[in-house]
Design a protein around this motif. Structure first.
Motif: not given
Lengths: 270, 214
Positions: A172, A205, A223, A240
């Motif tokens: 990420y 996430i 997402l 994201v």
């Protein structure tokens, strides 16, 4: 000025730190003044509102007390099972709650200054979290304050996983924020053959706990788009949507490892 | 010798104390307003105002010293990693620091603010003859133009690879507009406070003296 350009980095760093330490009390004072203003605003509220808030808090506390007790039991059982399997011990943390003193959010940086510093045992690289998940990571530590890089900052990267997708460790990274728009991020390094669950609600996430100081399972976001292939075609990336509005955070918790030596191993890798 | 010592410790020689106070208050104010604007991801960029009074109203050496102090205070308030500041000097740093600090991450600013404030201080000294030194309105216009140019340089230096994107220009214009509004709203008060403070401290303001003589 030219002398300053050529001055040794250590000297410049010392001057910078001295300048910051000089500035810090005024930032804290400003934050405390706004807290005081809020206090007086709350004092003027109706007593019935306070009674209602107290009742709600008591209900919440009762639920949380039960969950704390349950978590304790689960933790013990988990530790026992991990020991039986011979798994590596995970770092233990103590939680240091910290108030946000100042926010520095712009096109170029996404940082907050927290009112806890070296005196409270904070060190560089410590995770910053709150009830909604990951907030960021401590970047610089001063005597009574510290600067945390927010999760929305492009300088923030962390190992993550997609809830509901097995064996899929991804990376990420914050994607910054434009004026009048919510901050966002992206995940990448998703193997091109990854199958996302069909008809699933928004996929969450979370931190994976792999190769980093952040504990596993902390919420990052959801997402917010369709996976697109990278130029090499091997991996995919997805935008994201963050789980919280980082610009509105007023209080956060800094996770300080009980064994500070643990942190040194992780700072370099993240 | 006695004269030199007396001059050194005269009231006017401590001009840098109100200069530091002024610069600090302005930077603090800009930071506080930026904090209030953070829910919209907006920030105030307003170092341009710190150049006006030193360049228009103060003798050259004192003005330069005040701008240097103000520039350093501005740089210290920036959360910029060291290597980023080097690139902000239009890649000059890449050549200067090739064999050492460029490869290390040291969170100390190298002096974007101080460099550009000094350059614009010198530019404004040359343009003094065309500016009405007794008109705060003209000071404010100068501050707005100067601040916009410094911000443009800043944006170019830091986002050179993003100049072709719509998001960059949107953000740039929004930040520039908010900063300009802030300067217009707070600038009047600021100029008045600065001149009053310097007068209170018995500091010679050349521009004012020239206006009185006229």
């Amino acid at each position: 000025m030219i002398v300053w350009w050529f001055a040794p980095a250590a000297f410049r760093r010392a001057v910078y730190n001295a300048g910051y330490e000089f500035e810090a009390p005024s930032l804290v004072l400003s934050s405390q003044m706004s807290d005081l203003a809020r206090y007086w605003e709350m004092r003027s509220r109706d007593k019935n509102d306070l009674i209602r808030a107290g009742r709600d808090t008591a209900r919440l506390a009762a639920t949380l007390q039960y969950e704390v007790a349950q978590n304790g039991a689960l933790k013990e059982e988990n530790a026992r099972l991990e020991k039986l399997l011979g798994m590596q011990e995970r770092p233990e943390f103590r939680t240091v709650p910290a108030r946000v003193v100042q926010r520095r959010l712009s096109m170029w940086w996404q940082q907050i200054i927290l009112h806890k510093g070296r005196a409270d045992g904070i060190c560089e690289g410590c995770p910053v979290v709150n009830a909604y998940g990951v907030v960021g990571r401590v970047r610089q530590v001063f005597e009574s304050t510290c600067v945390a890089e927010l999760i929305s900052s492009p300088a923030f990267r962390i190992s993550a996983s997609i809830a509901g997708v097995e064996n899929c460790a991804v990376t990420y990274q914050g994607a910054g924020a434009s004026p009048f728009r919510a901050a966002s991020g992206k995940i990448f390094d998703i193997p091109a053959d990854t199958v996302f669950p069909e008809n699933a609600p928004r996929l969450e996430i979370v931190t994976s706990g792999l190769g980093g100081i952040f504990p596993a399972g902390l919420k990052i976001g959801f997402l917010a788009g369709i996976p697109t292939n990278t130029a090499d075609g091997i991996f995919r990336e997805v935008p994201v949507e963050l789980a919280q509005r980082v610009a509105a955070i007023e209080e956060a918790a800094i996770l300080v490892p009980v064994d500070p030596g643990v942190l040194k191993n992780f700072v370099a890798t993240e | 010798m006695g004269e030199a010592i007396r001059k050194f410790f005269s009231v006017g020689a401590f001009y840098w104390i109100p200069a530091c106070v002024i610069a600090y208050i302005w930077i603090f104010l800009a930071g506080t307003v930026s904090d209030a604007l953070s829910p919209w991801n907006l920030a105030i960029f307003a170092p341009g105002l710190l150049v006006i009074v030193p360049s228009l109203l103060m003798p050259f050496p004192r003005g330069l010293a005040v701008v240097l102090v103000s520039g350093f205070l501005f740089d210290f308030s920036l959360p910029i990693p060291f290597e980023k500041m080097d690139s902000a000097l239009f890649a000059v740093g890449e050549k200067l620091f090739l064999f050492g600090e460029m490869t290390t991450v040291v969170p100390a600013p190298v002096g974007f603010g101080v460099t550009w404030l000094v350059i614009f201080f010198l530019a404004l000294r040359f343009l003094r003859a065309y500016i009405d030194l007794s008109s705060p309105k003209q000071w404010l216009v100068c501050a707005l133009i100067l601040n916009f140019v410094v911000f443009l340089l800043w944006a170019f230096a830091f986002s050179w690879n993003e100049l072709g994107t719509f998001a960059f220009w949107g953000g740039f214009l929004a930040t520039a507009a908010v900063s300009s509004v802030f300067i217009v709203l707070a600038g009047w008060w600021f100029f008045d406070a600065v001149v009053s403070l310097y007068r209170l401290c018995g500091i010679d303001l050349v521009g004012e003296r020239e206006v009185d003589e006229e």
